[in-house]
Design an enzyme around this catalytic site. Structure first.
Site, PDB file in Angstrom:
ATOM      1  N   LYS A   1     -14.127 -21.255 -19.226  1.00 59.60           N
ATOM      2  CA  LYS A   1     -13.111 -22.177 -20.288  1.00 59.60           C
ATOM      3  C   LYS A   1     -13.631 -23.581 -20.012  1.00 59.60           C
ATOM      4  O   LYS A   1     -13.756 -24.321 -20.980  1.00 59.60           O
ATOM      5  CB  LYS A   1     -11.590 -22.141 -19.720  1.00 59.60           C
ATOM      6  CG  LYS A   1     -10.475 -23.025 -20.523  1.00 59.60           C
ATOM      7  CD  LYS A   1     -10.530 -22.309 -22.130  1.00 59.60           C
ATOM      8  CE  LYS A   1      -9.614 -23.342 -22.837  1.00 59.60           C
ATOM      9  NZ  LYS A   1      -9.341 -22.788 -24.351  1.00 59.60           N
TER      10      LYS A   1
ATOM     11  N   SER B   1       6.961 -22.312 -19.807  1.00 61.43           N
ATOM     12  CA  SER B   1       7.337 -23.797 -19.996  1.00 61.43           C
ATOM     13  C   SER B   1       7.370 -24.465 -21.209  1.00 61.43           C
ATOM     14  O   SER B   1       7.274 -25.350 -21.618  1.00 61.43           O
ATOM     15  CB  SER B   1       6.016 -24.523 -19.209  1.00 61.43           C
ATOM     16  OG  SER B   1       4.726 -24.157 -19.850  1.00 61.43           O
TER      17      SER B   1
ATOM     18  N   GLU C   1      12.105 -22.867 -15.767  1.00 64.07           N
ATOM     19  CA  GLU C   1      12.186 -24.226 -14.927  1.00 64.07           C
ATOM     20  C   GLU C   1      11.437 -25.291 -15.446  1.00 64.07           C
ATOM     21  O   GLU C   1      11.856 -26.499 -15.424  1.00 64.07           O
ATOM     22  CB  GLU C   1      11.879 -23.901 -13.516  1.00 64.07           C
ATOM     23  CG  GLU C   1      12.169 -24.904 -12.464  1.00 64.07           C
ATOM     24  CD  GLU C   1      13.562 -25.374 -12.271  1.00 64.07           C
ATOM     25  OE1 GLU C   1      14.255 -24.796 -11.813  1.00 64.07           O
ATOM     26  OE2 GLU C   1      13.794 -26.500 -13.019  1.00 64.07           O
TER      27      GLU C   1
ATOM     28  N   LYS D   1      14.579 -30.879 -24.380  1.00 68.46           N
ATOM     29  CA  LYS D   1      15.075 -30.678 -23.001  1.00 68.46           C
ATOM     30  C   LYS D   1      16.750 -30.919 -23.083  1.00 68.46           C
ATOM     31  O   LYS D   1      17.216 -30.098 -22.428  1.00 68.46           O
ATOM     32  CB  LYS D   1      14.284 -31.597 -22.061  1.00 68.46           C
ATOM     33  CG  LYS D   1      12.689 -31.332 -22.024  1.00 68.46           C
ATOM     34  CD  LYS D   1      11.816 -32.466 -21.459  1.00 68.46           C
ATOM     35  CE  LYS D   1      10.438 -31.909 -21.476  1.00 68.46           C
ATOM     36  NZ  LYS D   1       9.598 -33.318 -21.096  1.00 68.46           N
TER      37      LYS D   1
END
Ligand code: HSE
Length: 333
Positions: A64, A122, A148, A223
């Site tokens: 990558k 995430s 989380e 959030k």
């Protein structure tokens, strides 16, 4: 030793930071938890690389970083152009990890759960728009669906609300949840221009790929929506009020500074009501964080006021939250 197969979606900054942690801390995870992680697939937007016996992550990182995309990988590995839904159905894995920015990822999160796979993410929009459906599906199947790192990176505000404050009733949360805007406001207070501060935030990898999501308050809104879902029950981003920092001038910051205050993008979360807007906060307030720090002031009936503060953005800081969830999921599957 318990072997746990991981299928990783997203090999950008956060995905690679996570891969580095998995490589560098593999002995810690073996010793501390008896867990041996085997990454059976890695996907970026160019390809899905799949090796059922487990792949060499260091080699994936090299490919990558030198060739720019996983589709350029040409040795023994099988390179596919599956859609994410096809990939979660085809690839045998115990835990699917989503560190992409795919706004439609709820479709393949649901597909993964229906295949009996745990999900760690995430990625915020799936939760900000489809919380009830995703959590409902995971609960029905008794599978971990963990997130989380969606809020305050690895600073464990989600774990606090979900797993720790079990007897308390949350009354209100006030929080600074976006690192990029705090970073920009902090630099502007020190004399930098908005454009220079934003460029620096992008160089540090804390701003979203499209930084308007940060500047306009959308990222903080996602959030705040997720925190409402945890503290008070499901809502969606469509039901909240959001205003960003695009209207904040150096003069606004100077005026606030003279009065002993600072401007921060503040989320206010109460039952049935979520708003995000720039607010002046006293310099001594827990919300007057600087750089990429986030903070949440949580008021509950039993404990009173609780402050949690820590990194809200950053690569290894986000990887911290993802890895914690991967370990929790791995111990359960
Ligand atoms: N762009 C986000 C921020 C990254 O600045 O807080 C962490 O979610």
């Amino acid at each position: 030793m318990k072997e746990v197969r991981l299928s990783l979606f997203g090999f950008g900054n956060v995905g690679r930071a996570l891969a580095r942690v998995l490589v560098e801390k593999s002995a810690v995870f073996r010793e501390r938890y008896g867990l041996e992680f085997k990454v059976v697939s890695v996907a970026d937007s160019s390809a899905v690389v799949w090796l059922p016996v487990g792949m060499n992550l260091t080699e994936a990182l090299n490919v990558k970083e030198t060739l720019g995309r996983l589709s350029a990988w040409t040795n023994d590995y099988e390179v596919f152009n599956f859609s994410p839904v096809e990939a979660v159905r085809e690839i045998d894995a115990d835990v699917v990890i989503d560190v992409t920015n795919d706004k439609n990822a709820h479709t393949w999160h649901l597909a993964a759960l229906k295949e009996g796979k745990a999900v760690v993410t995430s990625n915020k929009p799936p939760l900000a728009f489809h919380y009830a459906e995703l959590i409902g599906e995971a609960e029905r199947r008794n599978l971990p669906y963990l997130f989380e790192a969606t809020v305050m990176a690895g600073t464990p505000v989600i774990g606090l609300l979900k797993e720790t404050l079990l007897g308390d009733s949350v009354e209100e949360i006030e929080a600074v949840l976006n690192g990029t805007t705090t970073y920009i406001l902090t630099m502007m207070e020190e004399g930098a221009s908005f454009e220079d501060a934003l460029r620096k935030a992008q160089e540090l990898g804390i701003a979203e790929r499209d930084p308007s999501g940060d500047i306009l308050g959308i990222d903080a809104g996602y959030k705040a929506t997720i925190l409402h879902c945890l503290a008070f029950g499901p809502t969606t981003f469509d039901e909240i009020e959001v205003r960003g920092i695009d209207g904040i001038s150096p003069e606004d910051l100077a005026r606030a500074g003279k009065a002993g205050r600072t401007v921060r993008l503040v989320a206010s979360i109460e039952r049935g009501s979520v708003s995000v807007e720039p607010k002046e906060v006293p310099k001594g307030s827990p919300l007057a964080v600087s750089s990429t720090q986030n903070a949440a002031v949580i008021r509950t009936d039993l404990l009173g006021e609780l402050v949690i503060q820590g990194a809200g953005a950053g690569l290894k800081e986000t990887a911290s939250g993802v890895v914690s969830d991967v370990i929790k999921a791995a111990l359960k599957v």
